[in-house]
Design a protein around this motif. Structure first.
Motif, PDB file in Angstrom:
ATOM      1  N   VAL A 109       6.408 -85.956-106.468  1.00  0.00           N
ATOM      2  CA  VAL A 109       5.838 -87.125-105.777  1.00  0.00           C
ATOM      3  C   VAL A 109       6.377 -88.401-106.405  1.00  0.00           C
ATOM      4  O   VAL A 109       6.247 -88.610-107.616  1.00  0.00           O
ATOM      5  N   ASP A 164       1.591 -90.175-100.081  1.00  0.00           N
ATOM      6  CA  ASP A 164       1.492 -88.983-100.945  1.00  0.00           C
ATOM      7  C   ASP A 164       1.296 -89.390-102.408  1.00  0.00           C
ATOM      8  O   ASP A 164       0.699 -88.648-103.190  1.00  0.00           O
ATOM      9  N   ALA A 167      -2.358 -90.192-102.641  1.00  0.00           N
ATOM     10  CA  ALA A 167      -3.083 -88.916-102.588  1.00  0.00           C
ATOM     11  C   ALA A 167      -3.015 -88.220-103.950  1.00  0.00           C
ATOM     12  O   ALA A 167      -4.016 -87.682-104.440  1.00  0.00           O
ATOM     13  N   TRP A 168      -1.839 -88.266-104.590  1.00  0.00           N
ATOM     14  CA  TRP A 168      -1.681 -87.659-105.915  1.00  0.00           C
ATOM     15  C   TRP A 168      -2.586 -88.380-106.918  1.00  0.00           C
ATOM     16  O   TRP A 168      -3.269 -87.736-107.720  1.00  0.00           O
TER      17      TRP A 168
END
Ligand SMILES: [Zn+2]
Length: 215
Positions: A109, A164, A167-168
Protein backbone atom coordinates in the motif's frame (compact mmCIF):
# COMPACT_ATOMS: atom_id res chain seq x y z
CA UNK A 1 -75.09 41.23 -34.45
CA UNK A 2 -74.98 42.68 -30.96
CA UNK A 3 -74.19 39.17 -29.80
CA UNK A 4 -71.51 38.53 -32.43
CA UNK A 5 -69.45 41.60 -31.63
CA UNK A 6 -68.58 40.53 -28.12
CA UNK A 7 -68.15 36.94 -29.36
CA UNK A 8 -65.57 38.11 -31.90
CA UNK A 9 -63.63 40.12 -29.39
CA UNK A 10 -63.66 37.12 -27.10
CA UNK A 11 -62.23 34.95 -29.87
CA UNK A 12 -59.67 37.59 -30.66
CA UNK A 13 -58.95 37.92 -26.96
CA UNK A 14 -58.39 34.19 -26.68
CA UNK A 15 -56.17 34.23 -29.77
CA UNK A 16 -54.07 37.08 -28.34
CA UNK A 17 -53.84 35.23 -25.03
CA UNK A 18 -52.67 32.11 -26.87
CA UNK A 19 -50.04 34.13 -28.72
CA UNK A 20 -48.87 35.51 -25.38
CA UNK A 21 -48.67 32.00 -23.94
CA UNK A 22 -46.77 30.80 -27.01
CA UNK A 23 -44.33 33.70 -26.77
CA UNK A 24 -43.92 33.00 -23.07
CA UNK A 25 -43.21 29.33 -23.76
CA UNK A 26 -40.59 30.27 -26.34
CA UNK A 27 -38.96 32.62 -23.85
CA UNK A 28 -39.02 29.93 -21.15
CA UNK A 29 -37.55 27.42 -23.58
CA UNK A 30 -34.80 29.88 -24.49
CA UNK A 31 -34.00 30.51 -20.82
CA UNK A 32 -34.02 26.77 -20.11
CA UNK A 33 -31.67 26.19 -23.05
CA UNK A 34 -29.34 28.94 -21.83
CA UNK A 35 -29.37 27.48 -18.33
CA UNK A 36 -28.90 24.01 -19.80
CA UNK A 37 -25.62 25.17 -21.29
CA UNK A 38 -24.39 26.22 -17.88
CA UNK A 39 -25.82 23.39 -15.83
CA UNK A 40 -23.42 20.61 -16.87
CA UNK A 41 -20.46 22.66 -15.66
CA UNK A 42 -21.93 23.65 -12.33
CA UNK A 43 -23.75 20.37 -11.71
CA UNK A 44 -20.59 18.38 -12.35
CA UNK A 45 -18.90 20.26 -9.52
CA UNK A 46 -21.89 19.85 -7.20
CA UNK A 47 -22.23 16.23 -8.32
CA UNK A 48 -18.72 15.68 -6.98
CA UNK A 49 -19.02 14.77 -3.34
CA UNK A 50 -17.87 17.31 -0.74
CA UNK A 51 -14.97 14.93 -0.19
CA UNK A 52 -13.82 15.21 -3.81
CA UNK A 53 -14.21 18.96 -3.73
CA UNK A 54 -12.31 19.25 -0.50
CA UNK A 55 -9.59 16.91 -1.64
CA UNK A 56 -9.00 18.94 -4.76
CA UNK A 57 -8.93 22.07 -2.62
CA UNK A 58 -6.47 20.41 -0.29
CA UNK A 59 -4.23 19.62 -3.21
CA UNK A 60 -4.24 23.27 -4.13
CA UNK A 61 -5.41 22.79 -7.71
CA UNK A 62 -7.68 25.78 -7.42
CA UNK A 63 -5.25 27.69 -5.32
CA UNK A 64 -3.37 30.80 -6.31
CA UNK A 65 -0.96 30.03 -3.47
CA UNK A 66 1.84 27.57 -4.14
CA UNK A 67 4.05 24.97 -2.50
CA UNK A 68 5.62 27.54 -0.16
CA UNK A 69 2.21 28.02 1.46
CA UNK A 70 1.57 24.32 1.82
CA UNK A 71 0.05 23.27 -1.49
CA UNK A 72 1.26 19.70 -2.00
CA UNK A 73 1.93 18.41 -5.53
CA UNK A 74 0.41 15.10 -6.63
CA UNK A 75 2.45 12.07 -5.67
CA UNK A 76 4.09 13.60 -2.59
CA UNK A 77 4.99 11.19 0.19
CA UNK A 78 5.83 11.56 3.87
CA UNK A 79 9.51 11.30 2.90
CA UNK A 80 9.45 14.48 0.75
CA UNK A 81 10.94 16.92 3.27
CA UNK A 82 11.76 19.48 0.58
CA UNK A 83 8.04 20.14 0.12
CA UNK A 84 7.08 22.67 2.84
CA UNK A 85 3.67 20.98 3.32
CA UNK A 86 5.62 17.87 4.43
CA UNK A 87 8.81 19.44 5.79
CA UNK A 88 6.93 21.75 8.19
CA UNK A 89 4.94 18.94 9.81
CA UNK A 90 5.57 18.28 13.48
CA UNK A 91 8.66 16.01 13.59
CA UNK A 92 6.96 13.40 15.81
CA UNK A 93 3.98 13.22 13.47
CA UNK A 94 6.29 12.88 10.46
CA UNK A 95 8.31 10.15 12.17
CA UNK A 96 5.16 8.17 12.94
CA UNK A 97 3.92 8.65 9.39
CA UNK A 98 7.20 7.39 7.94
CA UNK A 99 7.14 4.26 10.06
CA UNK A 100 3.54 3.61 9.08
CA UNK A 101 4.20 4.34 5.38
CA UNK A 102 7.18 1.96 5.39
CA UNK A 103 5.09 -0.85 6.87
CA UNK A 104 2.17 -0.07 4.57
CA UNK A 105 4.52 -0.32 1.58
CA UNK A 106 5.52 -3.78 2.78
CA UNK A 107 1.81 -4.62 2.61
CA UNK A 108 1.74 -3.26 -0.95
CA UNK A 109 0.00 0.00 0.00
CA UNK A 110 1.44 3.38 -1.05
CA UNK A 111 0.77 6.29 1.27
CA UNK A 112 0.56 9.76 -0.28
CA UNK A 113 0.22 13.17 1.33
CA UNK A 114 -2.66 15.20 -0.11
CA UNK A 115 -2.10 18.02 2.37
CA UNK A 116 -0.01 18.62 5.45
CA UNK A 117 1.25 21.86 6.95
CA UNK A 118 -0.45 24.99 5.57
CA UNK A 119 0.33 28.68 5.94
CA UNK A 120 -2.41 30.78 7.58
CA UNK A 121 -2.96 32.47 4.19
CA UNK A 122 -3.49 29.13 2.48
CA UNK A 123 -5.84 27.93 5.22
CA UNK A 124 -7.89 31.12 4.99
CA UNK A 125 -8.11 30.76 1.25
CA UNK A 126 -9.37 27.18 1.62
CA UNK A 127 -11.95 28.46 4.08
CA UNK A 128 -13.10 31.19 1.68
CA UNK A 129 -13.38 28.62 -1.12
CA UNK A 130 -15.34 26.30 1.15
CA UNK A 131 -17.75 29.08 2.13
CA UNK A 132 -18.50 29.83 -1.52
CA UNK A 133 -18.69 26.11 -2.31
CA UNK A 134 -21.04 25.17 0.54
CA UNK A 135 -22.98 28.42 0.61
CA UNK A 136 -22.56 29.27 4.28
CA UNK A 137 -19.91 29.61 6.97
CA UNK A 138 -21.80 27.08 9.10
CA UNK A 139 -21.63 24.36 6.46
CA UNK A 140 -18.04 25.22 5.52
CA UNK A 141 -17.06 24.88 9.19
CA UNK A 142 -17.98 21.20 9.01
CA UNK A 143 -15.05 20.73 6.61
CA UNK A 144 -12.50 23.51 6.91
CA UNK A 145 -11.11 25.18 10.01
CA UNK A 146 -9.91 28.75 10.33
CA UNK A 147 -6.21 29.60 10.30
CA UNK A 148 -6.42 30.12 14.08
CA UNK A 149 -7.90 26.70 14.81
CA UNK A 150 -6.58 24.43 12.05
CA UNK A 151 -4.24 21.62 13.10
CA UNK A 152 -2.80 21.85 9.59
CA UNK A 153 -1.49 25.37 10.23
CA UNK A 154 0.30 24.22 13.38
CA UNK A 155 1.78 21.26 11.46
CA UNK A 156 -0.13 18.70 13.54
CA UNK A 157 -2.40 17.22 10.87
CA UNK A 158 -1.99 15.43 7.58
CA UNK A 159 -4.46 14.42 4.88
CA UNK A 160 -3.63 11.01 3.47
CA UNK A 161 -4.58 9.35 0.22
CA UNK A 162 -5.57 7.39 -1.72
CA UNK A 163 -8.41 5.33 -0.29
CA UNK A 164 -6.42 2.11 0.24
CA UNK A 165 -3.86 4.10 2.26
CA UNK A 166 -6.54 5.53 4.55
CA UNK A 167 -8.10 2.08 4.80
CA UNK A 168 -4.70 0.68 5.85
CA UNK A 169 -4.27 3.48 8.41
CA UNK A 170 -7.74 3.01 9.84
CA UNK A 171 -6.72 -0.56 10.60
CA UNK A 172 -3.08 -0.06 11.70
CA UNK A 173 -2.70 3.67 12.45
CA UNK A 174 -3.20 3.38 16.21
CA UNK A 175 -0.07 1.18 16.44
CA UNK A 176 1.88 4.30 15.39
CA UNK A 177 -0.19 6.78 17.36
CA UNK A 178 -1.88 7.91 14.15
CA UNK A 179 -5.59 8.54 14.57
CA UNK A 180 -8.49 9.64 12.42
CA UNK A 181 -10.01 12.57 14.32
CA UNK A 182 -13.24 13.36 12.44
CA UNK A 183 -15.87 10.88 11.34
CA UNK A 184 -16.51 12.84 8.14
CA UNK A 185 -12.82 13.08 7.15
CA UNK A 186 -11.41 9.59 6.71
CA UNK A 187 -8.22 11.09 5.26
CA UNK A 188 -7.36 13.47 8.15
CA UNK A 189 -4.85 12.07 10.66
CA UNK A 190 -3.18 13.50 13.73
CA UNK A 191 -0.72 12.12 16.25
CA UNK A 192 -2.20 10.73 19.48
CA UNK A 193 0.79 9.00 21.16
CA UNK A 194 -1.46 7.46 23.82
CA UNK A 195 -3.20 5.51 21.05
CA UNK A 196 -0.23 3.13 20.88
CA UNK A 197 -1.17 1.77 24.32
CA UNK A 198 -4.87 2.57 24.53
CA UNK A 199 -6.17 2.85 20.96
CA UNK A 200 -7.45 5.98 19.26
CA UNK A 201 -9.91 8.23 21.12
CA UNK A 202 -13.51 8.38 19.87
CA UNK A 203 -13.87 10.51 16.75
CA UNK A 204 -15.76 13.76 16.54
CA UNK A 205 -18.60 13.57 14.00
CA UNK A 206 -17.09 16.57 12.24
CA UNK A 207 -14.81 19.51 13.15
CA UNK A 208 -17.68 21.57 14.62
CA UNK A 209 -17.79 19.06 17.51
CA UNK A 210 -14.08 19.51 18.21
CA UNK A 211 -13.54 21.75 21.29
CA UNK A 212 -10.41 23.14 19.62
CA UNK A 213 -12.65 24.67 16.94
CA UNK A 214 -14.77 26.61 19.47
CA UNK A 215 -13.33 30.09 19.21
ZN1 LIG B 1 -7.15 17.62 7.20
Amino acid sequence: MPYRQPARTTTRGIRIRWIRVAVLLVVIAAIAAALGDQLPASSSSTAASPIDVLRSEHRGRRSALGDADGAVPDGATVFDDEIPGVGNLDPDLRRALRQAATDAANDGVEVFVDSGWRSPEYQNQLLREAVSEYGSEEEAARWVATAETSAHVSGDAVDIGPFDATAWLSEHGAEYGLCQIYGNEHWHYELRPEAIAHGCPPMYADPTHDPRMQQ
